[in-house]
Design a protein around this motif. Sequence first.
Motif, mmCIF file in Angstrom:
data_model
loop_
_atom_site.group_PDB
_atom_site.id
_atom_site.type_symbol
_atom_site.label_atom_id
_atom_site.label_comp_id
_atom_site.label_asym_id
_atom_site.label_seq_id
_atom_site.Cartn_x
_atom_site.Cartn_y
_atom_site.Cartn_z
ATOM 1 N N GLN A 1 3.337 -18.853 -35.325
ATOM 2 C CA GLN A 1 3.308 -20.263 -34.938
ATOM 3 C C GLN A 1 3.005 -20.488 -33.451
ATOM 4 N N ARG A 2 2.961 -19.421 -32.658
ATOM 5 C CA ARG A 2 2.689 -19.644 -31.236
ATOM 6 C C ARG A 2 1.310 -19.084 -30.867
ATOM 7 N N ALA A 3 0.722 -19.669 -29.810
ATOM 8 C CA ALA A 3 -0.549 -19.126 -29.325
ATOM 9 C C ALA A 3 -0.254 -17.806 -28.621
ATOM 10 N N CYS A 4 -1.081 -16.799 -28.831
ATOM 11 C CA CYS A 4 -0.833 -15.492 -28.207
ATOM 12 C C CYS A 4 -1.107 -15.574 -26.705
ATOM 13 N N PHE A 5 -0.073 -15.332 -25.906
ATOM 14 C CA PHE A 5 -0.228 -15.490 -24.449
ATOM 15 C C PHE A 5 -0.968 -14.325 -23.801
ATOM 16 N N LYS B 1 -8.270 -16.256 -24.070
ATOM 17 C CA LYS B 1 -8.475 -17.714 -24.128
ATOM 18 C C LYS B 1 -7.199 -18.499 -23.812
ATOM 19 N N ASN B 2 -6.034 -17.869 -23.895
ATOM 20 C CA ASN B 2 -4.765 -18.583 -23.665
ATOM 21 C C ASN B 2 -4.124 -18.251 -22.320
ATOM 22 N N ARG B 3 -4.788 -17.415 -21.541
ATOM 23 C CA ARG B 3 -4.156 -17.013 -20.280
ATOM 24 C C ARG B 3 -4.242 -18.132 -19.248
ATOM 25 N N PRO B 4 -3.331 -18.149 -18.258
ATOM 26 C CA PRO B 4 -3.452 -19.141 -17.183
ATOM 27 C C PRO B 4 -4.794 -18.963 -16.468
ATOM 28 N N PRO B 5 -5.413 -20.074 -16.042
ATOM 29 C CA PRO B 5 -6.720 -19.953 -15.395
ATOM 30 C C PRO B 5 -6.686 -19.118 -14.120
#
Length: 325
Positions: free
Chosen positions: A77-81, A85-89
């Motif tokens: 249920q969570r986006a993979c950190f 694509k989900n990492r901080p810019p």
Amino acid sequence: MYSLHSKQVPDDSLLSEVNSLFEQQIKSWNTVASRYQYLNEVKSKELTFPHCSALITYNPSRSISATAKVDPQSIRQRACFLCAKNRPPEQVPLSWNNYHIQVNPFPIFKQHFTIVEQEHCPQLLSPERIHDMLVLARALPDYTIFYNGPSCGASAPDHFHFQAGNRHYMPIEQETDSYAELLGMSPEVSIKYHPNELREVLILESNSIASLTQTVSNICGLIGQVVPQLPEPMVNLLALYKNSHWRVYIFPRRAHRPAQFFEEGENKVLFSPGTVDCGGVIILPAEKDFEQMNHSLLQDMFKQVTFTPEQFSILKELIQTSVLC
Ligand SMILES: [Zn+2]
């Protein structure tokens, strides 16, 4: 500045590249720079046992990792950190083989990196992964490379990763030279164990990457014979390289978190041990837990999650009959 598609860094310049990545990130990523700055003020105290010691630390920035929900439903249920694509810019990766090396935004070490597989694939050991870990240890001799199993410390069990932190911080690095006892030799690999008051540990040393890879892999399989566990036997691994040889510490585990973790109120202790805790740096994100931590509580919690002396004896027998020559 590096980019996602930056050129591959060869092994012989990896150390200088990761050090300059760290310096750049500290200059350009203020939130994370302040967490590294805060490490200088982290409260700590030492608990000494006859054959080992533990550095107890109060580190509130680690609460996200300590309380991470790692059951399959929460993971789905969570986006993979760890996925790009989900990492901080602000987080800039360095490309090395099929991994991205990046500064860990929730540090334990003064320089702390996460080494993330570029593809989203599960945290599972294989001989190829163990080999990669040893190559990393040789390329980064100022760091210890570590692995948290998917059921014993990894906060992203769905995305393969190692971590790296400065050498000489974890107490176990100093202790084992004095107290380790030889169990025997497999071809080109010495296998020792370190009798101590906190947790069972095996120490493997070799100058042959092929033999060491095979022996670590075999021993992880034997750990699964003593305490079967899916998706893989529960282990925490540390690898380092010095004087032209590798040393690997294997901590066999039987549970993820102690009963105190699941208590409510006064009796709750937010202790979710991974490799660094097994190495002797105890990470406590709650100040109350830091204040009340003592010898007996720490021993009790480690006993619940690591091999019992009986399980460790069975493991040693299995190693003697099937790994040693
Ligand atoms: Zn991912």
